[in-house]
Design a protein around this motif. Structure first.
Motif, mmCIF file in Angstrom:
data_model
loop_
_atom_site.group_PDB
_atom_site.id
_atom_site.type_symbol
_atom_site.label_atom_id
_atom_site.label_comp_id
_atom_site.label_asym_id
_atom_site.label_seq_id
_atom_site.Cartn_x
_atom_site.Cartn_y
_atom_site.Cartn_z
ATOM 1 N N ALA A 1 0.825 -1.208 0.000
ATOM 2 C CA ALA A 1 0.000 0.000 0.000
ATOM 3 C C ALA A 1 0.861 1.260 0.000
ATOM 4 C CB ALA A 1 -0.928 -0.002 1.213
ATOM 5 N N VAL A 2 0.424 2.255 -0.772
ATOM 6 C CA VAL A 2 1.084 3.556 -0.783
ATOM 7 C C VAL A 2 0.730 4.340 0.471
ATOM 8 C CG1 VAL A 2 1.295 5.747 -2.036
ATOM 9 C CG2 VAL A 2 1.043 3.590 -3.304
ATOM 10 N N ARG A 3 -0.491 4.164 0.951
ATOM 11 C CA ARG A 3 -1.002 4.837 2.144
ATOM 12 C C ARG A 3 -1.369 3.784 3.189
ATOM 13 N NH1 ARG A 3 -2.832 7.496 -2.373
ATOM 14 N NH2 ARG A 3 -4.435 5.892 -2.628
ATOM 15 N N ASP B 1 -3.667 5.222 15.676
ATOM 16 C CA ASP B 1 -2.511 6.105 15.786
ATOM 17 C C ASP B 1 -1.783 6.223 14.446
ATOM 18 O OD1 ASP B 1 -0.654 7.660 17.507
ATOM 19 O OD2 ASP B 1 0.760 6.085 16.914
ATOM 20 N N THR B 2 -1.714 5.110 13.702
ATOM 21 C CA THR B 2 -1.092 5.143 12.375
ATOM 22 C C THR B 2 -1.836 6.097 11.450
ATOM 23 O OG1 THR B 2 -0.296 2.862 12.596
ATOM 24 C CG2 THR B 2 -0.463 3.747 10.356
ATOM 25 N N MET B 3 -3.169 6.038 11.480
ATOM 26 C CA MET B 3 -3.963 6.939 10.647
ATOM 27 C C MET B 3 -3.840 8.383 11.126
ATOM 28 S SD MET B 3 -5.097 5.301 8.139
ATOM 29 C CE MET B 3 -5.874 6.790 7.515
ATOM 30 N N ALA B 4 -3.715 8.587 12.422
ATOM 31 C CA ALA B 4 -3.571 9.944 12.964
ATOM 32 C C ALA B 4 -2.266 10.574 12.470
ATOM 33 C CB ALA B 4 -3.608 9.907 14.488
ATOM 34 N N THR B 5 -1.206 9.773 12.409
ATOM 35 C CA THR B 5 0.080 10.267 11.911
ATOM 36 C C THR B 5 -0.028 10.672 10.448
ATOM 37 O OG1 THR B 5 1.262 8.849 13.482
ATOM 38 C CG2 THR B 5 2.511 9.682 11.590
ATOM 39 N N TRP B 6 -0.718 9.851 9.655
ATOM 40 C CA TRP B 6 -0.880 10.160 8.228
ATOM 41 C C TRP B 6 -1.721 11.418 8.039
ATOM 42 C CZ3 TRP B 6 -4.771 10.766 4.660
ATOM 43 C CH2 TRP B 6 -4.396 10.731 3.308
ATOM 44 N N ARG B 7 -2.787 11.545 8.803
ATOM 45 C CA ARG B 7 -3.656 12.727 8.685
ATOM 46 C C ARG B 7 -2.906 13.995 9.061
ATOM 47 N NH1 ARG B 7 -7.225 9.565 11.383
ATOM 48 N NH2 ARG B 7 -6.912 10.841 13.251
ATOM 49 N N ALA B 8 -2.089 13.906 10.116
ATOM 50 C CA ALA B 8 -1.353 15.082 10.565
ATOM 51 C C ALA B 8 -0.440 15.620 9.471
ATOM 52 C CB ALA B 8 -0.529 14.724 11.805
ATOM 53 N N CYS C 1 -3.615 15.821 5.867
ATOM 54 C CA CYS C 1 -4.919 16.515 5.951
ATOM 55 C C CYS C 1 -5.317 16.695 7.410
ATOM 56 C CB CYS C 1 -5.990 15.741 5.183
ATOM 57 S SG CYS C 1 -6.094 13.981 5.615
ATOM 58 N N PRO C 2 -4.631 17.573 8.131
ATOM 59 C CA PRO C 2 -4.875 17.714 9.581
ATOM 60 C C PRO C 2 -6.273 18.186 9.947
ATOM 61 C CG PRO C 2 -3.431 19.449 8.757
ATOM 62 C CD PRO C 2 -3.565 18.457 7.654
ATOM 63 N N THR C 3 -6.991 18.785 8.988
ATOM 64 C CA THR C 3 -8.341 19.277 9.310
ATOM 65 C C THR C 3 -9.450 18.308 8.908
ATOM 66 O OG1 THR C 3 -8.495 20.450 7.191
ATOM 67 C CG2 THR C 3 -7.586 21.665 9.059
ATOM 68 N N SER C 4 -9.096 17.168 8.353
ATOM 69 C CA SER C 4 -10.124 16.209 7.929
ATOM 70 C C SER C 4 -10.864 15.660 9.142
ATOM 71 C CB SER C 4 -9.500 15.054 7.145
ATOM 72 O OG SER C 4 -10.493 14.086 6.823
ATOM 73 N N PRO C 5 -12.191 15.546 9.065
ATOM 74 C CA PRO C 5 -12.964 15.039 10.207
ATOM 75 C C PRO C 5 -13.074 13.509 10.243
ATOM 76 C CG PRO C 5 -14.480 15.732 8.501
ATOM 77 C CD PRO C 5 -13.096 16.014 7.980
ATOM 78 N N TRP C 6 -12.437 12.833 9.270
ATOM 79 C CA TRP C 6 -12.620 11.394 9.120
ATOM 80 C C TRP C 6 -11.402 10.611 9.601
ATOM 81 C CZ3 TRP C 6 -17.525 10.723 7.943
ATOM 82 C CH2 TRP C 6 -18.182 11.726 7.223
ATOM 83 N N VAL C 7 -11.656 9.434 10.171
ATOM 84 C CA VAL C 7 -10.556 8.533 10.528
ATOM 85 C C VAL C 7 -9.852 8.045 9.267
ATOM 86 C CG1 VAL C 7 -9.975 6.277 11.536
ATOM 87 C CG2 VAL C 7 -11.580 7.809 12.711
ATOM 88 N N PHE C 8 -10.637 7.717 8.231
ATOM 89 C CA PHE C 8 -10.086 7.270 6.955
ATOM 90 C C PHE C 8 -10.497 8.271 5.860
ATOM 91 C CE2 PHE C 8 -10.548 3.329 9.420
ATOM 92 C CZ PHE C 8 -9.274 2.801 9.298
#
Length: 341
Positions: free
Chosen positions: A159-161, A222-229, A232-239
Motif C-alpha cells: 500500500a502507498v497509504r 494512531d497510524t492513521m492519525a500520523t498520516w492525517r497530521a 490533511c490535519p483538518t479532515s474530520p474522518w478517521v479514513f
C-alpha cells in the motif's frame, strides 16, 4: 391517474372561526387539504416517496430501491399480486442474487407499504407478506491470527497509504462493519478513554453502541492519525479519501481483493473480518451475549452461529454439573441444605 390530494370543496355560508392556538402553537398554517383523503390506490412511486419523506429510509433501503425501481415503477399498489412479486424474485434469482439480498429488497418495499397504510390510516393489501425466501445459514469464514498478521504485513508492503492495513487491523479488533469504519468520524473516537462511540445514525441497526479499544486497535488509529497530521490535519474522518480529504474513503474493495490474492487468503471478504473478530472472541471464552453487544447484532440468533467455536465452554459447563453432583453424593452440600430448612 391523478395522485394529488382531492381539490377543496366550495364552501357556502360564513367561514368557521379559526381554531384557537394549542399550547402556544398557532394553527394559521392549517390547510383544509391536510385532512383530505389519501389516494387509496397509490403508485409504487408515491409509496416510496412517502417512506423517504418519513426519514425512515436508510442507505441499505436506497440501494434496494435502485433494484426495485426497475421492476415496480408505474405499478399501482392494488395491481400487485403475489404472482407479480414472484416474477420479481425469479428475475433476481436468474441474475444470481442471493436469497438474503432478495429478502432485504422485499422487506424494504413491504416496510414502505406498511408505512403508507399507517400514515394514511388505510388497510391496503401488501402482496409481499409471506414471500420471503428460505435463507441458508450465514457464512462464518474466519482466519487465524497468523493469517491475519500475514495479511496486514502484505498490505503494509503493497500500500502507498496506511488506509488498507489500518482498516484491516481495526476491523479485526473491533468487529465493526465496513461502513461503520469507512465513515467513522474523529469525534466518535475517544482514544484517552479507549472507546469508539457509535450513534444510531452510524450503525446498520440504528442503535447506539460503544466499542472498547484494545492495543492493536489503538495502534491502527494512531497510524492513521500520523498520516492525517501530515496530509490533511483538518479532515474530520478517521479514513479520509486520498482525493478529497473532506470526504471519507468510499471503498477498499479493489485493494482488498488484490491483497487477499498476494497473501494467499482464499474465499475471504471484507465482512469476514467481522466474522473473524467474533470467532476470536468466542474461542477466547467470551459469552455469546457479550459478543452480541460488542458487535451490535440485532438478535442473539446471529451470534449463535459462532457457538460451535467454543466447545470448551460446553465441557466446562458439564464439569460444573458433575462437580455439583459429587458434592451432593458425599453429603457436604446435602447437609448444608437440610440445615437451612
Amino acid at each position: 391517474m391523478d395522485h394529488t390530494l382531492a381539490p377543496a370543496q366550495n364552501i357556502s355560508g360564513p367561514l368557521a372561526p379559526a381554531r384557537p392556538p394549542v399550547d402556544g402553537v398557532s394553527d394559521s398554517g392549517h390547510n383544509i387539504h391536510d385532512d383530505a383523503g389519501a389516494d387509496e390506490n397509490p403508485t409504487y412511486e408515491a409509496v416510496m416517496e412517502a417512506y423517504q419523506a418519513s426519514g425512515k429510509d436508510t442507505e441499505r433501503f436506497r440501494y434496494s430501491q435502485l433494484k426495485l425501481d426497475c421492476f415496480f415503477k408505474g405499478r399501482t399498489l392494488r395491481s400487485l399480486r403475489r404472482a407479480t412479486v414472484q416474477r420479481y424474485i425469479t428475475l433476481r434469482q436468474t441474475a444470481g442474487v442471493s436469497p438474503a439480498t432478495i429478502n432485504r429488497e422485499l422487506d424494504d418495499l413491504s416496510a414502505a407499504i406498511n408505512w403508507y397504510n399507517f400514515l394514511h390510516e388505510l388497510n391496503l393489501p401488501n402482496a409481499l407478506v409471506g414471500m420471503s425466501l428460505p435463507v441458508p445459514e450465514g457464512r462464518t469464514r474466519w482466519i487465524t491470527r497468523g493469517e491475519a498478521q500475514r495479511m496486514i504485513s502484505v498490505a503494509q508492503a503493497m500500500a502507498v497509504r496506511p488506509h488498507l492495513p489500518s482498516f484491516i487491523q481495526l476491523a479485526l479488533h473491533t468487529g465493526c462493519r465496513r461502513n461503520e469504519l469507512l465513515k467513522l468520524r474523529l469525534q466518535r473516537v475517544r482514544t484517552e478513554e479507549g472507546l469508539i462511540t457509535l450513534e444510531s445514525e452510524d450503525t446498520k441497526t440504528k442503535k447506539h453502541r460503544v466499542i472498547p479499544l484494545n492495543a492493536p486497535a489503538l495502534e491502527a488509529l494512531d497510524t492513521m492519525a500520523t498520516w492525517r497530521a501530515e496530509h490533511c490535519p483538518t479532515s474530520p474522518w478517521v479514513f479520509p479519501s486520498p482525493r478529497d480529504h473532506a470526504k471519507p474513503l468510499s471503498t477498499i474493495q479493489k485493494g482488498f481483493r488484490s491483497l487477499c490474492t498476494k497473501a494467499n487468503i482464499d474465499d475471504f471478504r471484507i465482512h469476514d473480518l467481522r466474522h473473524t473478530c467474533a470467532s476470536w472472541l468466542v474461542m477466547a471464552g467470551v459469552p455469546l451475549l457479550v459478543v452480541r453487544d460488542l458487535l451490535g447484532h440485532s438478535s442473539i440468533e446471529m451470534t449463535e452461529r459462532y457457538a460451535h467455536l467454543a466447545p470448551n465452554q460446553v465441557h466446562d459447563a458439564m464439569r460444573r454439573l458433575e462437580d455439583a453432583w459429587f458434592q451432593l453424593k458425599d453429603g457436604s452440600t446435602v447437609g448444608r441444605g437440610l440445615s437451612r430448612s
